[in-house]
Structures are given as C-alpha cells and as structure tokens.
Design a protein around this motif. Structure first.
Motif, PDB file in Angstrom:
ATOM      1  N   ALA A  85       6.519   0.769  -8.441  1.00 28.78           N
ATOM      2  CA  ALA A  85       7.975   0.748  -8.295  1.00 28.78           C
ATOM      3  C   ALA A  85       8.639   1.433  -9.482  1.00 28.78           C
ATOM      4  CB  ALA A  85       8.474  -0.687  -8.166  1.00 28.78           C
ATOM      5  N   GLY A  86       8.095   1.210 -10.679  1.00 23.34           N
ATOM      6  CA  GLY A  86       8.644   1.862 -11.867  1.00 23.34           C
ATOM      7  C   GLY A  86       8.546   3.372 -11.797  1.00 23.34           C
ATOM      8  N   ARG A  87       7.429   3.859 -11.261  1.00 22.64           N
ATOM      9  CA  ARG A  87       7.275   5.307 -11.132  1.00 22.64           C
ATOM     10  C   ARG A  87       8.243   5.867 -10.092  1.00 22.64           C
ATOM     11  NH1 ARG A  87       3.150   3.316 -13.504  1.00 22.64           N
ATOM     12  NH2 ARG A  87       1.735   4.572 -14.795  1.00 22.64           N
TER      13      ARG A  87
ATOM     14  N   GLY B  73       4.416   5.777  -5.054  1.00 21.41           N
ATOM     15  CA  GLY B  73       4.745   5.667  -6.465  1.00 21.41           C
ATOM     16  C   GLY B  73       3.800   6.432  -7.368  1.00 21.41           C
ATOM     17  N   PHE B  74       2.508   6.401  -7.035  1.00 21.76           N
ATOM     18  CA  PHE B  74       1.520   7.057  -7.886  1.00 21.76           C
ATOM     19  C   PHE B  74       1.165   8.467  -7.412  1.00 21.76           C
ATOM     20  CE2 PHE B  74       0.796   2.723  -9.355  1.00 21.76           C
ATOM     21  CZ  PHE B  74       0.579   2.914 -10.703  1.00 21.76           C
ATOM     22  N   ALA B  75       1.813   8.962  -6.364  1.00 21.38           N
ATOM     23  CA  ALA B  75       1.494  10.299  -5.867  1.00 21.38           C
ATOM     24  C   ALA B  75       1.708  11.388  -6.925  1.00 21.38           C
ATOM     25  CB  ALA B  75       2.295  10.598  -4.601  1.00 21.38           C
ATOM     26  N   PRO B  76       2.881  11.455  -7.572  1.00 22.74           N
ATOM     27  CA  PRO B  76       3.083  12.542  -8.548  1.00 22.74           C
ATOM     28  C   PRO B  76       2.222  12.398  -9.806  1.00 22.74           C
ATOM     29  CG  PRO B  76       5.181  11.632  -7.798  1.00 22.74           C
ATOM     30  CD  PRO B  76       4.119  10.680  -7.369  1.00 22.74           C
ATOM     31  N   SER B  77       1.973  11.166 -10.237  1.00 21.46           N
ATOM     32  CA  SER B  77       1.260  10.964 -11.498  1.00 21.46           C
ATOM     33  C   SER B  77      -0.251  10.827 -11.327  1.00 21.46           C
ATOM     34  CB  SER B  77       1.791   9.711 -12.215  1.00 21.46           C
ATOM     35  OG  SER B  77       1.570   8.552 -11.425  1.00 21.46           O
ATOM     36  N   TYR B  78      -0.713  10.587 -10.090  1.00 20.46           N
ATOM     37  CA  TYR B  78      -2.154  10.400  -9.916  1.00 20.46           C
ATOM     38  C   TYR B  78      -2.694  11.027  -8.630  1.00 20.46           C
ATOM     39  CZ  TYR B  78      -6.782   8.350  -9.958  1.00 20.46           C
ATOM     40  OH  TYR B  78      -8.141   8.200  -9.955  1.00 20.46           O
ATOM     41  N   TYR B  79      -2.358  10.463  -7.465  1.00 20.17           N
ATOM     42  CA  TYR B  79      -2.996  10.888  -6.222  1.00 20.17           C
ATOM     43  C   TYR B  79      -2.778  12.366  -5.911  1.00 20.17           C
ATOM     44  CZ  TYR B  79      -3.397   5.853  -5.423  1.00 20.17           C
ATOM     45  OH  TYR B  79      -3.676   4.523  -5.546  1.00 20.17           O
TER      46      TYR B  79
ATOM     47  N   LEU C 203       0.833  -1.197   0.000  1.00 21.03           N
ATOM     48  CA  LEU C 203       0.000   0.000   0.000  1.00 21.03           C
ATOM     49  C   LEU C 203       0.874   1.257   0.000  1.00 21.03           C
ATOM     50  CD1 LEU C 203      -2.730   1.425   0.212  1.00 21.03           C
ATOM     51  CD2 LEU C 203      -2.631   1.104   2.695  1.00 21.03           C
ATOM     52  N   THR C 204       1.929   1.254   0.804  1.00 23.37           N
ATOM     53  CA  THR C 204       2.824   2.404   0.877  1.00 23.37           C
ATOM     54  C   THR C 204       3.518   2.658  -0.457  1.00 23.37           C
ATOM     55  OG1 THR C 204       3.229   2.003   3.234  1.00 23.37           O
ATOM     56  CG2 THR C 204       4.828   3.375   2.066  1.00 23.37           C
ATOM     57  N   LEU C 205       4.025   1.602  -1.087  1.00 24.55           N
ATOM     58  CA  LEU C 205       4.678   1.742  -2.390  1.00 24.55           C
ATOM     59  C   LEU C 205       3.702   2.275  -3.438  1.00 24.55           C
ATOM     60  CD1 LEU C 205       6.834  -1.518  -2.533  1.00 24.55           C
ATOM     61  CD2 LEU C 205       7.683   0.826  -2.375  1.00 24.55           C
ATOM     62  N   THR C 206       2.455   1.808  -3.368  1.00 23.36           N
ATOM     63  CA  THR C 206       1.440   2.256  -4.321  1.00 23.36           C
ATOM     64  C   THR C 206       1.165   3.742  -4.172  1.00 23.36           C
ATOM     65  OG1 THR C 206       0.401   0.053  -4.315  1.00 23.36           O
ATOM     66  CG2 THR C 206      -0.930   1.907  -5.115  1.00 23.36           C
TER      67      THR C 206
ATOM     68  N   VAL D 149       1.348 -12.968  -3.556  1.00 23.44           N
ATOM     69  CA  VAL D 149       2.167 -12.978  -4.774  1.00 23.44           C
ATOM     70  C   VAL D 149       1.520 -12.108  -5.848  1.00 23.44           C
ATOM     71  CG1 VAL D 149       3.007 -14.421  -6.674  1.00 23.44           C
ATOM     72  CG2 VAL D 149       3.245 -15.215  -4.318  1.00 23.44           C
ATOM     73  N   ALA D 150       0.195 -12.189  -5.982  1.00 25.59           N
ATOM     74  CA  ALA D 150      -0.508 -11.350  -6.958  1.00 25.59           C
ATOM     75  C   ALA D 150      -0.343  -9.873  -6.623  1.00 25.59           C
ATOM     76  CB  ALA D 150      -1.994 -11.719  -6.991  1.00 25.59           C
ATOM     77  N   MET D 151      -0.430  -9.538  -5.342  1.00 26.62           N
ATOM     78  CA  MET D 151      -0.272  -8.147  -4.926  1.00 26.62           C
ATOM     79  C   MET D 151       1.159  -7.663  -5.167  1.00 26.62           C
ATOM     80  SD  MET D 151      -3.196  -7.155  -4.085  1.00 26.62           S
ATOM     81  CE  MET D 151      -2.650  -5.555  -3.532  1.00 26.62           C
TER      82      MET D 151
END
Length: 249
Positions: free
Chosen positions: A171-173, A33-39, A27-30, A161-163
């Motif tokens: 991680a890429g972002r 990671g998506f803070a600048p591009s989305y959240y 959840l933290t990585l999500t 594993v799916a998560m």
C-alpha cells in the motif's frame, strides 16, 4: 426439488467466499504495489530512485510472494471444499513462516545501509522501524493462527489479520507512486490496513451480530503497531538501536 435448486449459498459458503475475496484483494494489492519496484522493475520505471536488487532482496521477494499466493490458494481450497489438501499445504505454510520471520529481520537490518529503500525524506534509520517492529506482529499472528488451526473460526481470522497487516508495504508503494510526500506514506498506508481490518470486523457484526474476539484482538495489535511505530522511530533510543544494528554506531 425446485425450492432446493433455487436455494442460495449457505452461511458457511458465503463466509468462505468473503475470505477468498479478501485474499484476492491482498494478492492484487501486493502485485500492483510491488510491480514497479520488483515484479516489473525491468519494464516499469519506478517513481523515484531505488536501490539495486541484491540476492537477499530477491529471496525475500520470492518467499513472501509464495506466502501471499499460498494464502490465496488455501482460501480457494476451503471455498471449494478441499479441506484435506488445505491441511496438507499447511505444512508448506509452516516451512515458509520459519523462513519468513528471520528473513524479514535480515532485510529490515540490511535496509538501514540502503538509504533509497526508505521513502524520500525519511531517514533509513527511522524507516527500519516499520519492518523490524512489524516482524513480531505478523509473525506472532501467523504462529497463533497455525497453533489454532483446530478452531477454524479463530484460525482464518488471525491468518487474515496477519495478511492484512502485511499489506502496508505494498500500500505504501502504491501511495508513493501518486507523488504523496514521503513522510505521509507511512500513515496513509497504515490507514489502508485499518480500513481492511474494519471490513473484516464489520462483516462479522453484520452476519453474526457480534464481534469475533480473534478479529478484534488481532486488529487491536496491528493498529497499536501502526500507531506506535512513528512514535518510536524518531526517538533517540531507536536511532541508537538502529545504528547499532547496522554496525554504524
């Protein structure tokens, strides 16, 4: 009585805490990671030019965010001993999965015609392979986990594993923010996924002195996808397929 009061958490409690900690990490990585591009896009400047957010992207963001939050809540409910609520919320999870899979495909196809969706220097036709080849992997793992919900040891490992597999985009972002060249984002974000999988596998070994088959098989599928994706995405067959999907061929 004093001995009982001073007893540490049981083996099951420690395992519940481990899965809760992993869910919190994801959840933290999500979020980061998506803070600048989305959240937090309205407040934080993205590291490079990005496509405008459209309704499809917003729907994708809401549904997948709900899934990550639900996974964290579900792990917390198990850790707190609230299994009956966990099972009830599982119905919501099934509904989200039914939406997530076709939605991920739609977003992956739409991204082909949104060139700034790909990291700088990567052809959008190639980059589309990452989400589109991953859909059957994370979708299959989640469906298998739901089908095995009567086997809690298998269910929670397949779900984790799916998560972990779904961590690669965030991680890429994160890696992209550091100024890493676009062509290195995919391999490095895949490495983050592999490291998280290793944490699960090693933890099983340290606690039980055996490797759990669900963790090994699920991880092998994810690693195969990570390794094969960059091999596939530059082939003429994939490029032709991606052009056909986008309607440009």
């Amino acid at each position: 009585m004093a001995q009982f009061a001073g007893a540490g958490p049981s083996k099951a409690e420690r395992e519940h805490r481990f899965f809760l900690a992993m869910a919190a990490t994801i959840l933290t990585l999500t979020v980061i990671g998506f803070a600048p591009s989305y959240y937090l896009r309205a407040f934080i400047a993205p590291p490079h030019p990005m496509e405008p957010l459209n309704p499809l992207v917003h729907l994708h963001g809401v549904v997948f965010s709900a899934w990550v939050i639900l996974s964290m809540v579900q792990a917390g409910l198990i850790s707190a001993g609230k299994r009956h609520i966990h099972r009830q919320l599982g119905l919501l999870g099934m509904l989200l999965v039914a939406i997530m899979i076709p939605l991920a495909i739609a977003v992956g196809i739409a991204g082909i015609d949104r060139p700034l969706t790909a990291p700088p220097g990567i052809d959008p036709l190639s980059w589309a392979a990452l989400p589109l080849l991953d859909v059957p992997v994370f979708g299959g793992l989640i469906i298998a986990a739901l089908a095995m919900r009567h086997r809690s040891d298998v269910h929670k490992r397949l779900m984790l594993v799916a998560m972990i597999d779904m961590v690669q985009p965030s991680a890429g972002r994160l890696i992209g923010m550091s100024g890493v060249p676009g062509e290195a984002v995919g391999p490095l974000s895949g490495l983050v996924v592999v490291l998280l999988l290793i944490v699960l596998i090693v933890r099983d070994w340290l606690v039980t002195r055996r490797f759990h088959p669900a963790a090994i098989i699920g991880s092998a599928i994810v690693v195969a996808r990570i390794v094969l994706t960059p091999v596939i995405w530059s082939t003429p067959a994939w490029m032709d397929f991606a052009r056909w999907l986008s309607g440009a061929g």
